[in-house]
Write a protein that holds these residues in place. Structure first.
Motif, PDB file in Angstrom:
ATOM      1  N   TYR A   1       0.814  -1.213   0.000  1.00  0.00           N
ATOM      2  CA  TYR A   1       0.000   0.000   0.000  1.00  0.00           C
ATOM      3  C   TYR A   1       0.851   1.269   0.000  1.00  0.00           C
ATOM      4  O   TYR A   1       0.716   2.124  -0.898  1.00  0.00           O
ATOM      5  N   LYS A   2       1.744   1.403   0.958  1.00  0.00           N
ATOM      6  CA  LYS A   2       2.575   2.615   1.018  1.00  0.00           C
ATOM      7  C   LYS A   2       3.531   2.706  -0.168  1.00  0.00           C
ATOM      8  O   LYS A   2       3.639   3.789  -0.787  1.00  0.00           O
ATOM      9  N   PRO A   3       4.268   1.640  -0.533  1.00  0.00           N
ATOM     10  CA  PRO A   3       5.128   1.742  -1.723  1.00  0.00           C
ATOM     11  C   PRO A   3       4.363   2.145  -2.984  1.00  0.00           C
ATOM     12  O   PRO A   3       4.867   2.956  -3.778  1.00  0.00           O
ATOM     13  N   LEU A   4       3.154   1.623  -3.178  1.00  0.00           N
ATOM     14  CA  LEU A   4       2.387   1.989  -4.365  1.00  0.00           C
ATOM     15  C   LEU A   4       1.978   3.462  -4.341  1.00  0.00           C
ATOM     16  O   LEU A   4       1.962   4.133  -5.390  1.00  0.00           O
ATOM     17  N   LYS A   5       1.660   3.990  -3.174  1.00  0.00           N
ATOM     18  CA  LYS A   5       1.332   5.415  -3.086  1.00  0.00           C
ATOM     19  C   LYS A   5       2.541   6.267  -3.451  1.00  0.00           C
ATOM     20  O   LYS A   5       2.407   7.278  -4.163  1.00  0.00           O
ATOM     21  N   LEU A   6       3.727   5.857  -3.007  1.00  0.00           N
ATOM     22  CA  LEU A   6       4.943   6.602  -3.344  1.00  0.00           C
ATOM     23  C   LEU A   6       5.275   6.462  -4.829  1.00  0.00           C
ATOM     24  O   LEU A   6       5.738   7.414  -5.462  1.00  0.00           O
ATOM     25  N   ILE A   7       5.048   5.271  -5.380  1.00  0.00           N
ATOM     26  CA  ILE A   7       5.283   5.062  -6.814  1.00  0.00           C
ATOM     27  C   ILE A   7       4.378   5.966  -7.631  1.00  0.00           C
ATOM     28  O   ILE A   7       4.799   6.597  -8.614  1.00  0.00           O
ATOM     29  N   ARG A   8       3.112   6.041  -7.252  1.00  0.00           N
ATOM     30  CA  ARG A   8       2.158   6.852  -8.003  1.00  0.00           C
ATOM     31  C   ARG A   8       2.466   8.349  -7.888  1.00  0.00           C
ATOM     32  O   ARG A   8       2.149   9.125  -8.786  1.00  0.00           O
TER      33      ARG A   8
END
Length: 529
Positions: free
Chosen positions: A179-186
Motif C-alpha cells: 500500500y505505502k510503496p504503491l502510493k509513493l510510486i504513483r
C-alpha cells in the motif's frame, strides 16, 4: 487516609499510562510514514511507563518513595503487576477506546477482517481433535456418514470452522505491504520509496520470527517439564502434532534450536514445514518468502505506468495459478487490490458516476449506481460461497454444488484464494460492506491477532484440550447430544482465558519485539547527512 489516597492516585495514574500504541504485524509497514520516536514507544510499555503523580504528591516524592518501607514498595509493584495482567480492554478508559475508534484510516476494515479470521483459526483448531469428518462437504457422496447431512456442513455456515483463514492473512499482508510503496510510486517519489523499501526488508524477518521464537522457546521448556499432558489418544478427530520430550533440558533446547533453524526460519523450501513445536507456525516461513517476492515485484515495477503495472501483476497472478502457488496468488491479489484501493481514493475508475455528467439523466445515474452496488454485493456473497469449497482432499467432486468447480481444480486453497480476492475487492468498492468490519471488537481482535495465532496452540496443548473431557464428566455421559454440549461449554469457558493470554502476550512479547526492532533499525542504519 493520605496513604490510601496516594495508592489510589498511583493506581489511577498507572491505568491511564499503562496503555500501548497499536502495532500489527503488517500495519507497521502501512504506518511507518508516521513512525514514533523509539523512546516514546518504549515509554508506552506498561512496566516501563513513568507514573506521573506530580499533581498529587510533593515535588520530591521520588525521594520519599525510595525511603518508604519495603512492604509499601512491594504493594505498589504488586498493584502494577495485577494491572498489567488484566486484559487491556478492561484497563483502558472509555476515552481511549473512543480515540482508537476515531482513527479511521482508509483500510481499517481490513484490520477487522483479519481480526475476525484470526479468531476463527482458534475455533477450527479447538474443534479439529473433537469432531470427526470436520472437513467433508454437505451431502458428500461415498463417505458413508450421516454427519455429512448436518446443517453446519452447508456453505457459508461451515466458514465458522473451515474458512479461508490463512488465505485472508496472506492477501491482507500483500495489500498492506504494497500500500505505502504503491502510493509513493504513483507520486513519483522514488527517494522515499527506496527508504521505505529498505526499512521494510530490514525489519520483515525480525518482525515475523522474533515473537514465534519466543513462544516456541517456552513451549520447549513446558514440554521438558511434562506440562503437555493431554491424552491425545482419547481424541476422535485429528490428533494434533506435539513435540517429543527429551531426557535432559540441554537435549530439549538443542532440538528446539534445530526446529528454529531448520523449520521455523527456513524459507528455502516450497514445502510446508512440520513445525512440531507449534504445528500452526508452518505459515511463517511461507509468509516471509512471499513478502520478499512482493518487495522484489514492487521494486521491479516501480517505474512502470499504472496500467502496465496492473497488467504485469495480473500476468504474474495467472502464472502463479498455473504453477499451483496458491500463497503467491493471494499475495499478488493483495498488491492488485491495494492499487485498486488507491485509485478509488484518488477518484479513479472505481468512483461513482459524476452527478453532473452531460447527457446522463438522473434516473440513469440512479440505475447505474444501483446496478453497481448490486454487483459488488453479489460478488461479496459469491466470494464466501467459493470459500466454502470442502477442505478434505478430493471432496469437491463428491459434494453437490461444487462438482463443476472441481473440474477446474480440486485445490481448496486455490479456490479460497479466488474467494478471498472477491470478498476484499467487493469491500474496497462498496463502503456498506466495510461497516461490520470497522467495529471496535474486531479492531481489538486485529491488534492481538498475531499473538492469538502464536499462543492458541500452546494453550490448547497445556490445558485447553482438557476442558472438553472435564465438561463431559460434569454433564454426565458422552452421547451425541451431551457430547456436543460438552464441546460447546468447554469452548465457551476456554475462550475468555485464551483471549486474556493473547492480550498479555501481545503486551509482554509482541509489542516489545516491535519496539526493539525499531530501535535496532535506528542503531544499524547510517545517519542521514
Amino acid at each position: 487516609m493520605q496513604e490510601q489516597h496516594t495508592e489510589g492516585t498511583l493506581l489511577q495514574a498507572f491505568i491511564q499510562k499503562g496503555t500501548i500504541s497499536l502495532f500489527n504485524l503488517d500495519n507497521m509497514e502501512l504506518r511507518s510514514a508516521s513512525k514514533l520516536n523509539s523512546m516514546e514507544r518504549l515509554e508506552q510499555i506498561p512496566f516501563l511507563a513513568q507514573v506521573d503523580t506530580s499533581e498529587k504528591e510533593p515535588q520530591h516524592s521520588s525521594l520519599s518513595l525510595s525511603r518508604s518501607p519495603f512492604w509499601k514498595r512491594y504493594y505498589r509493584y504488586l498493584w502494577r503487576a495485577i494491572i498489567f495482567v488484566l486484559p487491556s480492554f478492561l484497563v483502558r478508559g472509555s476515552s481511549d477506546l473512543r480515540k482508537d475508534q476515531a482513527r479511521n484510516f482508509p483500510t481499517v476494515y481490513l484490520d477487522g477482517l483479519r481480526g475476525l479470521f484470526s479468531f476463527l483459526v482458534y475455533v477450527r483448531h479447538f474443534l479439529l481433535p473433537w469432531e470427526r469428518s470436520l472437513d467433508t462437504g454437505y451431502a458428500q457422496q461415498g463417505s458413508g456418514s450421516d454427519s455429512n447431512r448436518h446443517l453446519v456442513k452447508l456453505p457459508f455456515i461451515r466458514l465458522v470452522y473451515s474458512g479461508p483463514t490463512i488465505l485472508i492473512f496472506f492477501l491482507v499482508s500483500g495489500f498492506v505491504l504494497a500500500y505505502k510503496p504503491l502510493k509513493l510510486i504513483r507520486k513519483g517519489d522514488y527517494n522515499a520509496l527506496i527508504r521505505a523499501m529498505v526499512s521494510s526488508v530490514f525489519r520483515r524477518a525480525l518482525r515475523l520470527f522474533l515473537p514465534p521464537v519466543t513462544s516456541t522457546f517456552w513451549v520447549a521448556i513446558a514440554v521438558y517439564f511434562g506440562l503437555y499432558k493431554t491424552r491425545y489418544e482419547m481424541m476422535p478427530g485429528v490428533m494434533p502434532r506435539h513435540p517429543e520430550r527429551f531426557d535432559s533440558i540441554l537435549l530439549q533446547l538443542k532440538d528446539w534450536g534445530r526446529f528454529v533453524l531448520a523449520d521455523l526460519t527456513h524459507p528455502w523450501s516450497w514445502k510446508s514445514p512440520k513445525s512440531e513445536y507449534d504445528t500452526h507456525l508452518w505459515t511463517i516461513p511461507i509468509q516471509f518468502r512471499s513478502s520478499m517476492i512482493v518487495f522484489l515485484i514492487l521494486i521491479g515495477l516501480a517505474r512502470t505506468s499504472s496500467r502496465s503495472r496492473m497488467i504485469l501483476i495480473l500476468t504474474l497472478w495467472l502464472y502463479s495459478i498455473q504453477q499451483g502457488r496458491w500463497e503467491l496468488v493471494s499475495f499478488l491479489a493483495g498488491i492488485f487490490l491495494a492499487e485498486r484501493s488507491i485509485e478509488k481514493l484518488e477518484g479513479g475508475r472505481d468512483s461513482m458516476l459524476p452527478t453532473h455528467t452531460p447527457g446522463v439523466s438522473p434516473t440513469s445515474r440512479m440505475l447505474a449506481g444501483f446496478c453497481k452496488k448490486l454487483f459488488w454485493r453479489v460478488l461479496f456473497m459469491l466470494g464466501f460461497y467459493v470459500c466454502s469449497f470442502p477442505r478434505q482432499k478430493e471432496a469437491g467432486p463428491l459434494t453437490p454444488g461444487f462438482v463443476w468447480m472441481s473440474t477446474l481444480t480440486t485445490s481448496y486453497r486455490m479456490w479460497c484464494s479466488f474467494g478471498t480476492t472477491m470478498i476484499v475487492w467487493a469491500m474496497i468498492s462498496d463502503s456498506l460492506l466495510q461497516g461490520f468490519f470497522k467495529s471496535s471488537v474486531l479492531r481489538y481482535m486485529a491488534k492481538i491477532s498475531f499473538s492469538l495465532y502464536l499462543v492458541h496452540g500452546p494453550v490448547l496443548h497445556l490445558f485447553g484440550y482438557s476442558f472438553v473431557p472435564t465438561f463431559m464428566s460434569l454433564i454426565g455421559g458422552n452421547e451425541n447430544g451431551r457430547y456436543q454440549l460438552g464441546v460447546l461449554l468447554a469452548f465457551i469457558a476456554l475462550t475468555p482465558v485464551m483471549l486474556w493470554i493473547a492480550d498479555v502476550f501481545w503486551r509482554l512479547v509482541d509489542q516489545p519485539c516491535a519496539t526493539f526492532i525499531l530501535r535496532f533499525e535506528n542503531f544499524c542504519f547510517a545517519k542521514d547527512v
